[in-house]
Structures are given as structure tokens and as C-alpha cells.
Write a protein that holds these residues in place. Structure first.
Motif, PDB file in Angstrom:
ATOM      1  N   PHE A 140      10.332  -1.010  -2.752  1.00  0.00           N
ATOM      2  CA  PHE A 140       9.822  -0.720  -4.102  1.00  0.00           C
ATOM      3  C   PHE A 140       9.976  -1.930  -5.020  1.00  0.00           C
ATOM      4  O   PHE A 140       9.122  -2.181  -5.872  1.00  0.00           O
ATOM      5  N   THR A 181       3.219  -6.652  -7.881  1.00  0.00           N
ATOM      6  CA  THR A 181       2.374  -6.076  -8.929  1.00  0.00           C
ATOM      7  C   THR A 181       2.481  -6.882 -10.214  1.00  0.00           C
ATOM      8  O   THR A 181       1.471  -7.159 -10.883  1.00  0.00           O
ATOM      9  N   GLU A 219       8.495   6.877  -3.591  1.00  0.00           N
ATOM     10  CA  GLU A 219       8.876   8.025  -4.406  1.00  0.00           C
ATOM     11  C   GLU A 219       9.975   7.630  -5.385  1.00  0.00           C
ATOM     12  O   GLU A 219      10.588   6.561  -5.285  1.00  0.00           O
ATOM     13  N   LYS A 258       7.307  -4.507  -3.986  1.00  0.00           N
ATOM     14  CA  LYS A 258       6.006  -4.078  -4.505  1.00  0.00           C
ATOM     15  C   LYS A 258       5.899  -4.328  -6.003  1.00  0.00           C
ATOM     16  O   LYS A 258       4.867  -4.785  -6.502  1.00  0.00           O
ATOM     17  N   ARG A 294       0.798  -1.234   0.000  1.00  0.00           N
ATOM     18  CA  ARG A 294       0.000   0.000   0.000  1.00  0.00           C
ATOM     19  C   ARG A 294       0.832   1.286   0.000  1.00  0.00           C
ATOM     20  O   ARG A 294       0.321   2.353  -0.328  1.00  0.00           O
ATOM     21  N   ILE A 295       2.124   1.201   0.339  1.00  0.00           N
ATOM     22  CA  ILE A 295       2.938   2.413   0.425  1.00  0.00           C
ATOM     23  C   ILE A 295       3.212   2.981  -0.964  1.00  0.00           C
ATOM     24  O   ILE A 295       3.328   2.236  -1.943  1.00  0.00           O
ATOM     25  N   LYS A 296       3.295   4.278  -1.048  1.00  0.00           N
ATOM     26  CA  LYS A 296       3.625   4.940  -2.305  1.00  0.00           C
ATOM     27  C   LYS A 296       5.101   5.311  -2.286  1.00  0.00           C
ATOM     28  O   LYS A 296       5.518   6.206  -1.565  1.00  0.00           O
TER      29      LYS A 296
END
Length: 428
Positions: A120, A127, A52, A123, A48-50
Motif C-alpha cells: 500500500f 500514485t 483494504e 502504491k 493494480r491491487i486494491k
């Protein structure tokens, strides 16, 4: 042998008994539950973290410092820096590289600070597996199961698996399996030959229907998405995929060796035991303060010192001092760690710092301050400073009384009232 097969025996095998009442207070059982929840929490946070754009640069800089004396690794890092893209995450996970080695190690050892640096990538892998999920249907047409090998010590097998039919099983890492049973069995032959005292385990993973958990994505690896060709028949499950143990049987192969065949099925979102087990992860406190809760889980796993080092490393990052909410949570996390270590004066100091920072962005009557006052009260209580403990408890409950009852955590209030009653009795 493929590099992924070698990584298999380095994975944590996490097993939770079928019913909550079977989870005894002994260290092994509690540690397994903590590992299970920690893996699920890491997955949820990373998904869920975005992240950068500078996350890749931060990770690359970290790796260059770590591998500065190793020319081959530095070349790999330069390649990663120039060519890594989200769609290439599976390639980097499945080829021999500093990325795959670090990824397998940190998810096995719960090095949360480095997991965050590689978040990242984790994730992006998840995905990719989610987007490629439909290709698994082609595999299911001709294969009823996929296979994964694992060798365990006799004690591990007896404690974790042998008597836990019906329980939940998970691995802390991304899990690869093969459609070729003989390949998985051949690996076990080599392992038992080299380590005759180990127990050979063959996991048979069955797909029941086509529905999947939204978080338990899996896909067939091929040349276009990984470093593995489609002829290898390799399936990759996302990290922390949860299975149910359906049966455990012993078989003899060619009269040369015995193996234990453990039949697994995927657990979906509707599984009631899984839902109840992971209920703590859905609380508002954990959702907003996952760092503190991950520290608590590390302690329950017996990794108390690792948890402390994790928070202290985060505090050494100058950027955190410009993020008061995060800084408050870090001090709160350290308070939790020292509480579990029994160092209540140190815990109180960190809770007080957390409160002071929180008051920079909250009003003094904000109900979100109630848990901090409760923790401060607990620290004072454990130091036998009952008068001060009572003041903190009463301050906590006054803040909650100002809050709309529909938003109140009633179990927290009940626990707080019990603490107040107990403290008053000691002061009487």
C-alpha cells in the motif's frame, strides 16, 4: 551526505542486452532478465491491487513484532500508525525511518512477502509521483539532464554495463537523482577514496520530449510532498523505471580519478524491445497467477530458497484457507518451485492439492484446469511415470478442446501436443 545518496550504492543495477539474441543462456544474463521481469511484475501487481483499510494495521502489527525491543523504532511506528496518510508516502520514503530502511531493503532483496505487506505504501508513492508528474516540466526548462552516482565492482561494470550500450537498464527500487552534477561527482570522489578498487559510474539521465511511460512516473521533490527541500533539486523516479543506455564513455576528472559516464534516456510504452521482453507478464496465466510466476522468477534469479520460504509463510496465514482461489495458486506456486529444484514428487503433491482445491469452485470440465493437468503430467514425466503423464496430458488437451479457439493459448497447445508425442514415443 543525504540519506538517499547513501542508499544509492545498495540498489540493484539491472541490465538487459539490446536484443533478445544477445541474452545468452549463462546464469548472469538469465538472472538479469529474471530480475528485470520480477521488478516489473511487482510494480504491476502493486499498482493494480486494491488494498483494504486493514493493510496498514497488518503492516504496523508486523513492525511492532519485529522491532519490539527497539524503543526508538517503536516510537516511529506509533507515529506512523497515527499520522500516515496516502499523501504522506513520499515523506516517509525520504526521511530516515523504519519505513525507508525496510522499503529500500525489501525491494533490493525481493522479500516478496514483506513487499506485499508494504504494498500500500509503494502504491501510494507511485500514485503521488504520477500526480506530481507535471512539475518535472519546470525542471526541464533549465536542466538538460539529472544525475545519479553509483559505484560498482570492476567485474559488475564490465559484465553489466560496459558492453551493453543500447540495452535496457533499471533499478529494483525507487530512484532519486539530482540536477546538481557536482554533487553526484562529489559522492563518487568519496566512494573511490574509501574503496579505490571500485568503478565510479555517473548516470546522466536525459528527458527526450515530455511524453512518459504510463508506469514510469517521476517528479521533483519539495517541502510539500517529501522530506527534501526544492533547493536540493532531487528528482524521484518510480520503482523499476526503465532506461535505455545511449552511450558509455570514460572521463578523467581533475587528473585525480576516472569515471564512466553512462547516458540514459527514458523508455516509453512504444519501445518494441521492452514490449517483447515483458510479453510473458501479459499472459492470462501470469495475470491470474502472478504469485506462481514470481516464484519462478525468484528461482531463475538464484533465490530458490527465498521463494519457497515466501510461499510457506503465506500458507501459514490462517486467512488464506478461506480463500480457495488464492490457496490453489499458492500450492501451484510451490509446485513450480519444487519443479525447478528438481524435486518432482513434492511438486506433484502440490499440483494435486491445487487441483483438489480448484475443483471446489470449478466444474471438472473447466478449461482453466488444463494448465494444472499439464504441470502434473510434467511432474510424472520427470519421474519417468510416462503412463500417468500421458493421462494428465490427454486430460489437459480434452479440456482445451472444449474451449472456444479464440481464447486458446496456441503456444500452450503446441507445447502440450509435443509433450504427448514425446510421451507416446517413450511408451511405444
Amino acid at each position: 551526505m543525504k540519506i538517499l545518496i547513501h542508499y544509492l550504492d545498495l540498489l540493484n543495477t539491472i541490465v538487459v542486452p539490446a536484443e533478445a539474441q544477445q541474452i545468452s543462456p549463462d546464469s548472469t544474463s538469465r538472472k538479469q532478465v529474471a530480475m528485470f521481469l520480477c521488478t516489473q511484475l511487482i510494480k504491476q501487481v502493486v499498482i493494480r491491487i486494491k488494498f483494504e483499510n486493514d493493510h496498514k494495521s497488518i503492516f504496523v502489527d508486523f513492525c511492532r513484532t519485529h522491532y519490539e525491543q527497539m524503543k526508538e523504532q517503536m516510537n516511529d511506528i506509533d507515529d506512523f500508525d497515527k499520522n500516515y496518510r496516502p499523501k504522506s508516502a513520499l515523506v516517509w520514503m525520504t526521511k530516515p525511518s523504519f519505513v525507508s530502511r525496510m522499503l529500500h531493503r525489501i525491494l533490493r532483496t525481493y522479500e516478496i512477502d514483506i513487499i506485499y505487506k508494504m504494498g500500500f505504501i509503494i502504491k501510494h508513492i507511485h500514485t503521488q509521483l504520477t500526480l506530481l508528474h507535471e512539475n518535472i516540466l519546470a525542471v526541464l526548462k533549465d536542466n538538460t539532464a539529472v544525475y545519479r552516482s553509483k559505484s560498482l565492482s570492476n567485474t559488475e561494470f564490465d559484465t553489466l554495463i560496459k558492453n551493453n550500450c543500447g540495452g535496457l537498464l533499471s533499478f529494483s527500487n525507487f530512484l532519486t537523482a539530482t540536477i546538481h552534477k557536482e554533487e553526484a561527482v562529489d559522492f563518487l570522489r568519496h566512494r573511490v577514496m574509501a574503496h579505490p578498487k571500485m568503478t565510479a559510474v555517473l548516470f546522466e539521465i536525459y528527458f527526450e520530449g515530455t511524453d512518459r511511460s504510463t508506469e514510469n512516473a517521476c517528479a521533483l521533490l519539495n517541502n510539500s510532498n517529501s522530506n527534501i527541500g526544492p533547493e536540493d533539486g532531487t528528482i524521484c523516479f518510480t520503482m523499476g523505471t526503465v532506461f535505455r543506455i545511449k552511450s558509455i564513455t570514460e572521463e578523467t576528472l581533475d587528473q585525480s580519478m576516472n569515471i564512466w559516464v553512462v547516458r540514459l534516456t527514458l523508455v516509453d510504452d512504444s519501445d518494441q524491445f521492452f514490449y517483447r521482453l515483458t510479453e510473458p507478464l501479459r499472459s492470462n496465466d501470469v495475470q491470474t497467477n502472478s504469485l506462481a510466476y514470481s516464484g519462478k522468477l525468484l528461482i531463475e534469479m538464484g533465490a530458490c530458497d527465498r521463494a519457497e520460504r515466501f510461499y510457506l509463510r503465506l500458507l501459514s496465514d490462517p486467512s488464506v484457507y478461506g480463500q480457495p482461489r488464492r490457496l490453489a495458486r499458492l500450492h501451484n506456486g510451490l509446485g513450480v518451485i519444487f519443479t525447478f529444484k528438481g524435486e518432482h514428487l513434492k511438486a506433484l503433491a502440490h499440483y494435486e492439492t491445487s487441483l483438489k482445491i480448484s475443483l471446489d469452485y470449478m466444474t471438472p470440465d473447466h478449461p482453466d484446469l488444463a494448465p494444472i493437468y499439464k504441470l502434473m503430467g510434467d511432474s510424472c514425466f520427470n519421474n519417468q511415470n510416462y503412463a500417468q503423464a500421458l493421462q494428465h496430458y490427454e486430460r489437459s488437451i480434452r479440456l482445451l478442446n472444449n474451449q472456444s479457439m479464440q481464447h486458446v493459448d496456441h503456444s500452450f497447445i503446441e507445447n502440450l501436443k509435443n509433450s504427448i508425442d514425446k510421451t507416446k514415443q517413450l511408451l511405444a
